[in-house]
Write a protein that holds these residues in place. Structure first.
Motif, PDB file in Angstrom:
ATOM      1  N   GLY A 246      -7.893   0.855  -6.864  1.00 49.85           N
ATOM      2  CA  GLY A 246      -6.907   0.476  -5.858  1.00 49.85           C
ATOM      3  C   GLY A 246      -6.999   1.242  -4.554  1.00 49.85           C
TER       4      GLY A 246
ATOM      5  N   GLU B 268      -3.301   0.876  -3.541  1.00 49.84           N
ATOM      6  CA  GLU B 268      -2.358  -0.138  -4.009  1.00 49.84           C
ATOM      7  C   GLU B 268      -1.195   0.568  -4.692  1.00 49.84           C
ATOM      8  OE1 GLU B 268      -2.403  -3.423  -3.490  1.00 49.84           O
ATOM      9  OE2 GLU B 268      -4.268  -3.191  -2.355  1.00 49.84           O
TER      10      GLU B 268
ATOM     11  N   LYS C  87       0.830  -1.205   0.000  1.00 49.19           N
ATOM     12  CA  LYS C  87       0.000   0.000   0.000  1.00 49.19           C
ATOM     13  C   LYS C  87       0.863   1.254   0.000  1.00 49.19           C
ATOM     14  CE  LYS C  87      -3.908  -2.205   0.736  1.00 49.19           C
ATOM     15  NZ  LYS C  87      -5.016  -2.229  -0.129  1.00 49.19           N
TER      16      LYS C  87
ATOM     17  N   SER D  83      -8.126   1.647  -1.002  1.00 50.83           N
ATOM     18  CA  SER D  83      -8.697   0.802   0.052  1.00 50.83           C
ATOM     19  C   SER D  83      -9.179   1.626   1.236  1.00 50.83           C
ATOM     20  CB  SER D  83      -7.677  -0.236   0.523  1.00 50.83           C
ATOM     21  OG  SER D  83      -6.541   0.395   1.072  1.00 50.83           O
TER      22      SER D  83
END
Length: 105
Positions: A38, A60, A2, A40
């Protein structure tokens, strides 16, 4: 893996309640798009003294919501928000990336 990114944006004077109302009803298709890109985690904080929005995203590695500028859903959201935020000519929010200077894990 991350990556954490942060940026700030600015509300127009007197638009706090409208901004909160719109974000409390964020479109499901925009949520899906952010997840697909991506993202989160995504938090936005508000500084009432300056009308500044501070945004934090966990994404991501190699992805960013900032890369979604050609998405019709994102363009529609920008058009929806342009009357209450400082925006660029394409109605995207004026956004300034912030450099991380400390992180405690």
């Amino acid at each position: 893996m991350k990556n954490r990114i942060a940026f700030k944006m600015k509300l127009k004077e007197g638009q706090k309640d409208t901004y909160f109302k719109r974000h409390n009803a964020i479109w499901p298709e925009l949520k899906v798009l952010l997840k697909q890109a991506g993202v989160s985690e995504y938090s936005i904080f508000f500084d009432e003294e300056t009308n500044t929005l501070f945004a934090f995203q966990k994404v991501e590695w190699g992805f960013s919501s900032q890369d979604l500028s050609e998405s019709p859903v994102v363009k529609k959201w920008w058009d929806y928000m342009k009357d209450i935020m400082e925006v660029n000519k394409d109605n995207s929010p004026v956004s300034k990336p912030l450099k991380e200077v400390f992180y405690l894990e």
